[in-house]
Design a protein around this motif. Structure first.
Motif, PDB file in Angstrom:
ATOM      1  N   ARG A 328      -9.161  13.529  -3.103  1.00 32.11           N
ATOM      2  CA  ARG A 328      -9.412  14.481  -2.028  1.00 32.11           C
ATOM      3  C   ARG A 328      -8.299  15.531  -1.967  1.00 32.11           C
ATOM      4  O   ARG A 328      -7.134  15.198  -2.187  1.00 32.11           O
ATOM      5  N   PRO A 329      -8.640  16.801  -1.668  1.00 29.62           N
ATOM      6  CA  PRO A 329      -7.575  17.809  -1.543  1.00 29.62           C
ATOM      7  C   PRO A 329      -6.653  17.432  -0.400  1.00 29.62           C
ATOM      8  O   PRO A 329      -7.115  16.983   0.652  1.00 29.62           O
ATOM      9  N   GLY A 330      -5.365  17.554  -0.614  1.00 33.23           N
ATOM     10  CA  GLY A 330      -4.424  17.229   0.440  1.00 33.23           C
ATOM     11  C   GLY A 330      -3.870  15.821   0.319  1.00 33.23           C
ATOM     12  O   GLY A 330      -2.985  15.442   1.076  1.00 33.23           O
ATOM     13  N   PHE A 331      -4.383  15.035  -0.644  1.00 28.33           N
ATOM     14  CA  PHE A 331      -3.812  13.698  -0.821  1.00 28.33           C
ATOM     15  C   PHE A 331      -2.448  13.845  -1.485  1.00 28.33           C
ATOM     16  O   PHE A 331      -2.319  14.526  -2.492  1.00 28.33           O
ATOM     17  N   PRO A 332      -1.410  13.229  -0.910  1.00 31.45           N
ATOM     18  CA  PRO A 332      -0.067  13.464  -1.455  1.00 31.45           C
ATOM     19  C   PRO A 332       0.113  12.828  -2.829  1.00 31.45           C
ATOM     20  O   PRO A 332      -0.581  11.885  -3.194  1.00 31.45           O
ATOM     21  N   ILE A 333       1.057  13.383  -3.556  1.00 32.37           N
ATOM     22  CA  ILE A 333       1.403  12.804  -4.855  1.00 32.37           C
ATOM     23  C   ILE A 333       2.368  11.657  -4.596  1.00 32.37           C
ATOM     24  O   ILE A 333       3.357  11.816  -3.876  1.00 32.37           O
ATOM     25  N   ILE A 334       2.069  10.499  -5.162  1.00 32.77           N
ATOM     26  CA  ILE A 334       2.890   9.332  -4.830  1.00 32.77           C
ATOM     27  C   ILE A 334       3.313   8.591  -6.087  1.00 32.77           C
ATOM     28  O   ILE A 334       2.727   8.744  -7.151  1.00 32.77           O
ATOM     29  N   SER A 335       4.345   7.765  -5.922  1.00 32.85           N
ATOM     30  CA  SER A 335       4.861   6.993  -7.057  1.00 32.85           C
ATOM     31  C   SER A 335       3.889   5.879  -7.418  1.00 32.85           C
ATOM     32  O   SER A 335       2.998   5.531  -6.644  1.00 32.85           O
ATOM     33  N   ALA A 336       4.109   5.290  -8.596  1.00 32.48           N
ATOM     34  CA  ALA A 336       3.219   4.219  -9.074  1.00 32.48           C
ATOM     35  C   ALA A 336       3.276   3.012  -8.147  1.00 32.48           C
ATOM     36  O   ALA A 336       2.252   2.401  -7.831  1.00 32.48           O
ATOM     37  N   ARG A 338       4.011   2.992  -4.967  1.00 34.57           N
ATOM     38  CA  ARG A 338       3.345   3.345  -3.728  1.00 34.57           C
ATOM     39  C   ARG A 338       1.830   3.282  -3.942  1.00 34.57           C
ATOM     40  O   ARG A 338       1.096   2.799  -3.081  1.00 34.57           O
ATOM     41  N   ARG A 339       1.375   3.767  -5.112  1.00 36.42           N
ATOM     42  CA  ARG A 339      -0.054   3.768  -5.378  1.00 36.42           C
ATOM     43  C   ARG A 339      -0.590   2.328  -5.423  1.00 36.42           C
ATOM     44  O   ARG A 339      -1.652   2.033  -4.903  1.00 36.42           O
ATOM     45  N   ARG A 340       0.206   1.435  -6.011  1.00 36.89           N
ATOM     46  CA  ARG A 340      -0.222   0.034  -6.068  1.00 36.89           C
ATOM     47  C   ARG A 340      -0.411  -0.516  -4.649  1.00 36.89           C
ATOM     48  O   ARG A 340      -1.395  -1.153  -4.332  1.00 36.89           O
ATOM     49  N   GLU A 341       0.573  -0.212  -3.794  1.00 32.58           N
ATOM     50  CA  GLU A 341       0.480  -0.678  -2.403  1.00 32.58           C
ATOM     51  C   GLU A 341      -0.731  -0.071  -1.696  1.00 32.58           C
ATOM     52  O   GLU A 341      -1.462  -0.752  -0.988  1.00 32.58           O
ATOM     53  N   TYR A 342      -0.916   1.214  -1.953  1.00 32.54           N
ATOM     54  CA  TYR A 342      -2.048   1.914  -1.327  1.00 32.54           C
ATOM     55  C   TYR A 342      -3.360   1.291  -1.758  1.00 32.54           C
ATOM     56  O   TYR A 342      -4.235   0.995  -0.930  1.00 32.54           O
ATOM     57  N   LEU A 343      -3.487   1.019  -3.063  1.00 25.51           N
ATOM     58  CA  LEU A 343      -4.753   0.472  -3.566  1.00 25.51           C
ATOM     59  C   LEU A 343      -4.974  -0.974  -3.136  1.00 25.51           C
ATOM     60  O   LEU A 343      -6.083  -1.485  -3.199  1.00 25.51           O
ATOM     61  N   ALA A 344      -3.889  -1.636  -2.711  1.00 25.80           N
ATOM     62  CA  ALA A 344      -4.047  -3.026  -2.250  1.00 25.80           C
ATOM     63  C   ALA A 344      -4.497  -3.089  -0.787  1.00 25.80           C
ATOM     64  O   ALA A 344      -4.722  -4.164  -0.242  1.00 25.80           O
ATOM     65  N   SER A 345      -4.665  -1.923  -0.152  1.00 19.98           N
ATOM     66  CA  SER A 345      -5.069  -1.916   1.266  1.00 19.98           C
ATOM     67  C   SER A 345      -6.447  -2.535   1.445  1.00 19.98           C
ATOM     68  O   SER A 345      -7.282  -2.492   0.537  1.00 19.98           O
ATOM     69  N   THR A 346      -6.654  -3.130   2.612  1.00 22.53           N
ATOM     70  CA  THR A 346      -7.988  -3.669   2.926  1.00 22.53           C
ATOM     71  C   THR A 346      -8.456  -3.086   4.260  1.00 22.53           C
ATOM     72  O   THR A 346      -7.676  -2.490   5.005  1.00 22.53           O
ATOM     73  N   LEU A 347      -9.725  -3.289   4.517  1.00 18.18           N
ATOM     74  CA  LEU A 347     -10.305  -2.822   5.756  1.00 18.18           C
ATOM     75  C   LEU A 347     -10.290  -3.986   6.751  1.00 18.18           C
ATOM     76  O   LEU A 347     -10.633  -5.110   6.390  1.00 18.18           O
ATOM     77  N   ALA A 348      -9.890  -3.738   7.962  1.00 16.17           N
ATOM     78  CA  ALA A 348      -9.879  -4.810   8.966  1.00 16.17           C
ATOM     79  C   ALA A 348     -10.922  -4.487  10.031  1.00 16.17           C
ATOM     80  O   ALA A 348     -10.899  -3.391  10.601  1.00 16.17           O
ATOM     81  N   ILE A 349     -11.829  -5.407  10.254  1.00 22.83           N
ATOM     82  CA  ILE A 349     -12.870  -5.179  11.256  1.00 22.83           C
ATOM     83  C   ILE A 349     -12.738  -6.212  12.353  1.00 22.83           C
ATOM     84  O   ILE A 349     -12.834  -7.415  12.105  1.00 22.83           O
ATOM     85  N   THR A 350     -12.427  -5.752  13.547  1.00 24.15           N
ATOM     86  CA  THR A 350     -12.247  -6.689  14.651  1.00 24.15           C
ATOM     87  C   THR A 350     -13.172  -6.326  15.809  1.00 24.15           C
ATOM     88  O   THR A 350     -13.458  -5.154  16.028  1.00 24.15           O
ATOM     89  N   SER A 351     -13.597  -7.356  16.499  1.00 22.43           N
ATOM     90  CA  SER A 351     -14.470  -7.150  17.645  1.00 22.43           C
ATOM     91  C   SER A 351     -13.711  -6.333  18.703  1.00 22.43           C
ATOM     92  O   SER A 351     -12.541  -6.606  18.976  1.00 22.43           O
ATOM     93  N   ALA A 352     -14.370  -5.340  19.289  1.00 25.36           N
ATOM     94  CA  ALA A 352     -13.685  -4.488  20.264  1.00 25.36           C
ATOM     95  C   ALA A 352     -14.597  -4.133  21.433  1.00 25.36           C
ATOM     96  O   ALA A 352     -14.830  -2.960  21.701  1.00 25.36           O
ATOM     97  N   GLU A 680      11.815  16.445   3.396  1.00 27.03           N
ATOM     98  CA  GLU A 680      10.775  15.793   4.204  1.00 27.03           C
ATOM     99  C   GLU A 680       9.712  15.203   3.304  1.00 27.03           C
ATOM    100  O   GLU A 680       9.185  15.911   2.435  1.00 27.03           O
ATOM    101  N   GLY A 681       9.362  13.934   3.474  1.00 30.71           N
ATOM    102  CA  GLY A 681       8.281  13.329   2.703  1.00 30.71           C
ATOM    103  C   GLY A 681       8.822  12.384   1.645  1.00 30.71           C
ATOM    104  O   GLY A 681      10.035  12.165   1.536  1.00 30.71           O
ATOM    105  N   SER A 682       7.907  11.782   0.880  1.00 31.43           N
ATOM    106  CA  SER A 682       8.318  10.730  -0.034  1.00 31.43           C
ATOM    107  C   SER A 682       7.831  10.944  -1.467  1.00 31.43           C
ATOM    108  O   SER A 682       8.169  10.190  -2.351  1.00 31.43           O
ATOM    109  N   GLY A 683       7.002  11.932  -1.705  1.00 35.07           N
ATOM    110  CA  GLY A 683       6.414  12.070  -3.039  1.00 35.07           C
ATOM    111  C   GLY A 683       7.401  12.630  -4.049  1.00 35.07           C
ATOM    112  O   GLY A 683       8.487  13.086  -3.688  1.00 35.07           O
TER     113      GLY A 683
END
Lengths: 900, 112
Positions: A328-336, A338-352, A680-683
């Motif tokens: 997506r346009p605007g997605f920051p450039i990140i280290s490998a 960081r990318r591993r951590e990002y790709l390990a993300s999961t979706l959390a669905i909780t009753s609300a 400013e930033g981490s990329g």
């Protein structure tokens, strides 16, 4: 129902029955005598035939079921006996009313803030969709933040969801024919109202077409309350034009009356479609397509899925989505890494079912804690009443003994005693309910002021009444159980033989009760001491800068249609005017207000002899020259910003930076901070080229508890710094200064609202609302608990002394000293107090883990605090026991021996 | 010596009272006398137990009571059937018929 009615007309029923039976009797006797049987014999025979007493009793059972009739008689008896001893009744009633009232009040908040489901169709199926892992990319707002494109993509997951909405809480300036005023609003996806199932009270709600493309829906929907208060419920409201942040929009509807948004802590005045983000959030870039995180996503789950099932089912889709999102346009450039951590993300669905609420997040634990404390308090009140009942029971020993002797069953008498306590508890409950609304309003006053009045109500709901009823019932059962069981267990002969006032003791039981009371109240006193120390510690520490004579106010120019460049220019002009005011001693500006709980933060890349990125978020702020001096924050090294820094020659970026001591300690030990450069930033594309020109001492940014690394940049017009909070050191009273500042701002732009004009000391107080609530309430609960247990102890000791008067008299007559008599009685009390403390300490230690996160500068098992609390309790308890003991030691032997 | 009269079966007293009152309103003593007559000294009804039954039926809304002058000139409490009572009587008669029919059938089966 008819049975209850029968109870009230039982006298006339009885009279009618007498007449009816008499008629039968007379008629039968007449018939029999006519048949030649002599009248006395006829009367005798008819009497046997009818069995009148038996018949009457059976008919009474028809009128009113037996147990119910007994209960009503018991109630009447209880009420009469209570009226006969008003002192006893008042004390017990008051104990119970206090316990029940306090519990009800706290429960009301627990219910409103934590438990209450949104007033929407089938709230149970509402779920919160959240990100678990490294989100990458910036955002704004707080908690459970997601991006708008993500909501759009989730809407296509129709296997799991019946609908998905996203929303964010914002503030806008609204002008409806008059000066703009700030109001809170919710910016929402087109699906918002349909997913929640909320319809309009008038006109229409926001619909999908309003949110189809950027700028597609210049419309607003008003909340019912806002329509009533601001527009007087005008019927012709639909179609009216208003200005939102100076952009024209049309009112198309009013939402259903009961609906106040999905966040209990932020009640919106109006709703705006997400397509109008550019108008609603000045300075925001393309929020509909960028991966920035700024909204919460709620969804309506399909009935055939549970949240965990949907969560598991969505992971494969999410994995693929994560890959796509990187393109997506605007997605920051990140280290490998960081990318591993990002790709390990999961979706959390909780009753609300209660929606989303940062307020709930912040208040849940304190409220549950207070609820537990009131539970203990209610328990204490019950114990107190149980103790009083036992004492009362011993005074009634002869009455009960007599009833037993006349054939009443022990069960029946136990039931009578239980009815006593239930009646009292219910009366206490009624009293508690009567005072609860005041208590709730007082409680709400402790909460952060800006949200409480609109969001929370001090009224009683049916749920609350049901809760109070059950609490009273349980209180009644608990406080009546011991005396009732006790009545079942004593020997009849001994109770009749003993004299009134001494018999039917239950001393053992009462000692146990007092021991428990001591334990309970020590737990509460320890809790109170911890919270009071926390508050005192925070107030004592302060925010790390000098708040005396410091006044602040905020201007948000972006919402009045200013561009970034114009904003900075106007703020400069206002600042110049403020500086020369006679009330001003010093002044400075910060882009973000301090001590509001929020902060602007981000990763920082640091360049020393190597290049690295901070391992946690650094709190950032942009400030003007003189800001640190105004707050009396010391410069440890280097220099403050000057006017040149605010007008950098470079096109973008920051001219220089100042960091705080904590930042240096964490990242720059062994280096000269003034030589380091940051970005400013981490990329990898971040250029760490901003020189650090100064180091300042630490002070608090978000709140008083927080200690964080901070970096400051000069305020400049190149960086979208739309708003500013002015900090001014003033001469004279704050009110004079307020007046002067209002004048300055009105001169600069009469349309510009002035926000949060107050002393910084007030802001500090506000930021400590939760701590203040915990300290004040736990303090008063602790004091009440102490009082209750001291009364209990005093009562039981007086009783023991009365019982032992003869024995003590004998001892004295035989040569014992008064001191030894005193010791004899006090030994008893000390045993109880010591046992109570021994029970309480391990409990307090175990409970301590639960409160630790609410404390500051003191651990839950802090020996000094615990010892002080125990000492207070022991001293009070000994004093309460000493009075009866003193009386005992002053017994005259002759009097005591004559007492027989 | 065993009594020639046997005690009234449980539950039938209510039905008998409803039946008697279906003919005309009556006071307690009148009902007792009618019971005595109908049962021809076969069924033994305790005079006393009549009154709890009457009050129960009244509370259920099957009977309505009214104070009226009796044949002796004194005020007596007269009971009359309500529409609900009439329906109840029909229902009880019906189930009674079915029960006795079934019992009869079983007895015939056994004696064949």
């Amino acid at each position: 129902m008819i049975e209850l009615f029968n109870w009230f007309r039982r006298r006339s029923l009885e009279r009618a029955l007498d007449r009816e039976l008499q008629y039968h009797f007379d008629h039968r006797v007449a018939d029999l005598t006519a048949a030649g049987i002599p009248e006395p014999e006829a009367r005798r025979r008819v009497g046997v035939e009818l069995g009148l007493a038996q018949v009457r009793e059976e008919i009474r059972d028809v009128w009113l079921t037996r147990w119910f009739r007994d209960l009503l008689y018991d109630l009447r008896f209880s009420a009469r006996s209570f009226l006969r001893s008003p002192g006893f009744t008042a004390v017990t009633l008051l104990s119970l009313a206090l316990g029940i009232g306090a519990t009800t009040a706290i429960y009301s908040l627990v219910d409103q803030v934590i438990l209450h489901a949104l007033p929407i169709h089938d709230a149970a199926r509402l779920v919160l969709v959240d990100w678990d892992g490294d989100q990458v990319g910036g955002g704004f707002g707080s908690w459970n933040l997601m991006s708008y494109p993500m909501c759009r993509d989730l809407q296509r997951q129709t296997r799991f969801f019946d609908g998905v909405l996203c929303r964010a809480e914002i503030d806008v300036n609204l002008s409806a024919g008059s000066d703009p005023k700030p109001v809170s609003a919710e910016i929402v996806s087109g699906s918002y109202f349909s997913v929640l199932g909320i319809g309009p009270a008038l006109g229409r709600v926001i619909e999908e077409p309003d949110d189809a493309a950027p700028g597609a829906g210049p419309v607003v929907v008003l909340s019912h309350d806002f329509w009533q208060t601001e527009f007087g419920g005008a019927a012709d409201i639909i179609g009216r034009k208003v200005l939102i942040n100076q952009h024209p929009m049309t009112i198309v509807g009013v939402a259903a009356a009961a609906f106040h948004g999905v966040d209990i802590g932020a009640v919106p005045a109006l709703w705006i479609p997400a397509s109008m983000y550019a108008q609603a959030i000045p300075g925001a870039e393309d929020l509909l397509r960028s991966p920035r995180f700024w909204m919460q996503i709620l969804a309506r789950l399909r009935p055939d899925f549970t949240p965990p099932q949907a969560q598991a089912g969505l992971q494969p889709w999410f994995k693929a989505w994560l890959q796509d999102n990187m393109l997506r346009p605007g997605f920051p450039i990140i280290s490998a890494d960081r990318r591993r951590e990002y790709l390990a993300s999961t979706l959390a669905i909780t009753s609300a079912p209660q929606g989303h609420s940062p307020l709930r997040r912040g208040l849940s634990q304190p409220l549950w804690l207070l609820f537990a404390a009131t539970g203990v308090l209610l328990g204490l009140a019950c114990l107190n009443v149980a103790g009083l009942f036992l004492a009362h029971g011993s005074a009634r020993g002869r009455e009960i003994g007599t009833r037993l002797a006349l054939g009443a069953s022990r069960g029946r008498i136990g039931r009578q005693l239980l009815t006593d306590s239930l009646l009292l508890a219910l009366a206490g409950g009624v009293l508690g309910v009567a005072v609860a609304p005041f208590a709730i309003r007082a409680l709400i006053a402790f909460l952060p002021q800006d949200l409480a009045p609109s969001a929370l109500r001090g009224t009683l709901s049916l749920r609350l009444l049901a809760f109070t009823f059950f609490a009273s019932l349980i209180a009644g059962l608990l406080s009546g159980l011991a005396p009732a069981l006790h009545a079942g267990g004593d020997s009849l002969v001994s109770s009749l033989r003993e004299r009134a006032g001494t018999g039917f003791g239950g001393v053992h039981l009462r000692k146990c009760i007092v021991t428990l009371q001591v334990a309970f109240s020590l737990i509460l006193v320890i809790g109170a001491a911890l919270f009071v120390r926390t508050l005192a510690g925070l107030l004592d520490k302060g925010p790390g800068f000098d708040t005396s004579s410091l006044v602040s106010f905020t201007l948000d120019l972006g919402k009045n249609g200013y561009s970034a460049v114009d904003s900075v220019r106007l703020i400069d002009r206002i600042h110049d005017a403020v500086r020369v005011l006679p009330v001003t001693r010093g002044s400075g500006i910060a882009r973000n207000e301090l001590l509001t709980g929020g902060a602007w933060n981000g990763d920082i890349t640091i360049q020393t002899d190597r290049r690295f990125t901070t391992d946690r978020l650094v709190n950032l702020n942009a400030v003007s020259p003189g800001f640190f001096a105004t707050l009396s924050v010391r410069l440890l090294a280097g220099r403050d910003f000057d006017q040149r820094d605010s007008r950098p020659a470079r096109e973008d970026g920051r001219a220089c930076a100042i960091v705080n001591e904590a930042f240096v300690k964490r990242y720059l030990t062994g280096h000269d901070p003034l030589g380091a450069r940051i970005g400013e930033g981490s990329g990898p594309d971040v250029k760490p080229d901003i020189p650090i020109v100064g180091v300042v001492t630490d002070f608090n940014y978000r709140g008083l508890r927080e200690e964080s690394e901070q970096a400051f940049f000069p305020i400049s017009d190149k960086n979208q710094d739309f708003g500013a909070t002015f900090y001014v050191k003033v001469r004279g009273t704050p009110e004079q200064a307020f007046q002067a500042f209002r004048g300055v701002v009105r001169n600069a732009d009469p349309q510009l609202p002035i926000l949060g004009l107050r002393t910084v000391e007030e802001q500090v107080t506000r930021s400590l609302n939760t701590e203040r609530m915990l300290a004040a309430l736990s303090g008063s609960f602790g004091a009440l608990a102490l009082l209750l247990s001291l009364i209990g102890l005093y009562g039981v000791m007086s009783f023991v002394v009365t019982r032992r008067t003869r024995e003590i008299g004998l001892r004295l007559a035989l040569g014992a000293t008064r001191a030894s008599a005193l010791r004899l009685v006090l030994r008893d009390a000390i045993t109880m107090i010591a046992a109570g403390i021994a029970i309480a300490l391990p409990c307090a230690a175990a409970l301590g883990k639960l409160v630790q996160s609410q404390l500051f500068g003191v651990t839950a098992t802090d020996p000094a605090t615990v010892a002080a609390a125990a000492l207070i309790l022991a001293t009070g308890a000994l004093a309460a026991a000493f009075i009866p003991a003193w009386r005992a030691s002053n017994v005259s032997p002759t009097d005591a021996l004559r007492l027989d | 010596m065993p009594s020639p009269r046997f005690p009234i079966p449980q539950g039938t007293l209510d039905m008998l009272i409803l039946q008697i009152l279906s003919l005309e309103p009556a006071h307690g003593y009148g009902i007792a006398q009618r019971l005595e007559q109908i049962s021809r000294s076969v069924v033994q009804v305790n005079q006393g137990s009549l009154y709890p039954a009457l009050h129960r039926l009244e509370q259920k809304g099957w009977l309505r009571a009214e104070w009226k002058q009796s044949e002796t000139g004194r005020e007596a409490k007269f009971y009359a059937l309500t529409p609900a009572g009439r329906r109840q009587l029909a229902a009880e008669k019906d189930s009674w018929a079915r029960l006795s029919g079934a019992v009869k059938l079983i007895f015939e089966e056994g004696s064949r």
